[in-house]
Write a protein that holds these residues in place. Sequence first.
Motif, PDB file in Angstrom:
ATOM      1  N   THR B  47      54.334   4.328  33.071  1.00  0.00           N
ATOM      2  CA  THR B  47      54.575   3.352  34.129  1.00  0.00           C
ATOM      3  C   THR B  47      56.038   3.346  34.547  1.00  0.00           C
ATOM      4  O   THR B  47      56.359   3.340  35.742  1.00  0.00           O
ATOM      5  N   ASP B 155      49.024   3.689  39.507  1.00  0.00           N
ATOM      6  CA  ASP B 155      49.253   3.380  38.091  1.00  0.00           C
ATOM      7  C   ASP B 155      48.018   2.711  37.500  1.00  0.00           C
ATOM      8  O   ASP B 155      47.810   1.520  37.680  1.00  0.00           O
ATOM      9  N   GLU B 156      47.220   3.477  36.818  1.00  0.00           N
ATOM     10  CA  GLU B 156      45.973   2.971  36.231  1.00  0.00           C
ATOM     11  C   GLU B 156      45.225   2.075  37.206  1.00  0.00           C
ATOM     12  O   GLU B 156      44.764   0.987  36.853  1.00  0.00           O
TER      13      GLU B 156
HETATM   14 MG   LIG Z   1      51.414   1.681  31.977  1.00  0.00          MG
END
Ligand SMILES: [Mg+2]
Lengths: 231, 236
Positions: B47, B155-156
Amino acid sequence: MNALAEALRLIVTLDADLFEILWLSIRVSLIALAISAVISLPLGTWLAITRFPGRKVVILVLNALMGMPPVVVGLMVYLLLSRSGPLGWMGLLYTPTAMIIAQVVLITPIIAALSHQVIENLHQEYRDTFYSMGVTGRRAIVAYLVDARFALTTCILAGFGRAIAEVGAVIIVGGNIDHLTRVMTTAIALETSKGNLTLALALGAVLLTLSLLVNALVIGVREYAAKRQYA
Amino acid sequence: MPDSLLPIRIRNLRLIKGDRAVLDGVNLTIEELGITVIMGSNGAGKTLLLRCLHGLIEPDQGQITLGNLTVADSRDQQAMVFQHPVLLRRTVLQNLAFAVPDIAKADPQQLLAALDSVHLADRANQPARMLSGGEQQRLALARALLSKPALLLLDEATASLDPASVLLIESLVKAQSKRGTKVILISHDQGQGRRLADEVVFMSGGQVAEQSPADQFFTEPRTPVAEAYLAGKILF
Ligand SMILES: [Mg+2]
Ligand SMILES: Nc1ncnc2c1ncn2[C@@H]1O[C@H](COP(=O)(O)OP(=O)(O)O)[C@@H](O)[C@H]1O
């Protein structure tokens, strides 16, 4: 008991004196509120989303001003407007304008501090996304004001509630002059001290109703917003 | 398509949090279009790396260039979809209009087409935050794609969404990549990695441990830590 019945009669018969006082109260507080909102909402928003040296101090001062006793505000505005004061030449002391000024000084810090808190929370949530979308400056401020509209409405209503119920400041700068600067709170203070409970009770009932209405409105706004996930 | 942001060069990127280097000398070059999937256990720095690339975090050391641009200069050609979508307290349609005011004015039909592409056309006038998690993320993706980014970061973005939303988002990301948008996507989901990745970047301990073509990564990872991760021996 008699006084209470008589008070009710004043209200249901739309007594002229009573309504003159009520109307002046509402007018003064609404104008003060409008002026204050124009200053305090952008100020609170700006303080929430920008970082500059001294910002913490400004917020501290704002929060301190928020708890300022109304009589002190009244005294300050009195000194400002009295004949020998810096704004004495305008001849505003003991006019509705003086009361509006006092109420603006009184509620601007309140609305600014409350809205600052609201916008700060929203900013925590939106910051990265706004940054990612390139939303900055004026566009961001407007977006925050729009998106916090319901919470800000309740801040404004809190300011109105405070303004209309306040007595200490307006009695000093307004002087409680009959037909000119007599508002509900100052009239209640005067009539009670004269032992004339009828008008005092009638005005008290109206004031109480008004404050209940404002609170009901706050709850209504909150529920409306919550139901749409706009809170 | 706007200027290419390739190659993306990340040189010796370091980021210190407290007394720990959470990005500990990241070196990575991404040359090709297509979909790069970043994998790695929790806390590996995925991240933070993506946020540095997007300009949300200033690294303590190192350089990032995208084509011949800096991060700051490339930002208006980037779009990012976060793990938890942040939507405005407005209607679905107003959320799109806010993101691309010029398009909203000149060609509002485009907004409706975008909603249609994420199967939200019939929700246009509903409060956006009333949507389900999957619907909110679909809206966030539509919003990101409307800006026609040269680089799309996720991001995810599909973690903990309903399967239908996951598949829809995957197919839209794939299609966007075919249209020439470079996609970099963080995922914990090996199935998703296999479905989407052209190449895999595997991170561990604040560094890039391995960068391999996808088919190689999933069959024969070159590093022991990637092998352990794929075998499920590293819990995230
Ligand atoms: Mg992350
Ligand atoms: N603001 C912060 N302060 C301190 N540590 C942080 C901060 N943000 C992230 N970290 C730490 O940095 C490491 C990498 O984080 P992150 O990039 O979010 O990992 P992931 O690969 O799971 O996405 C983690 O150990 C995390 O705890």
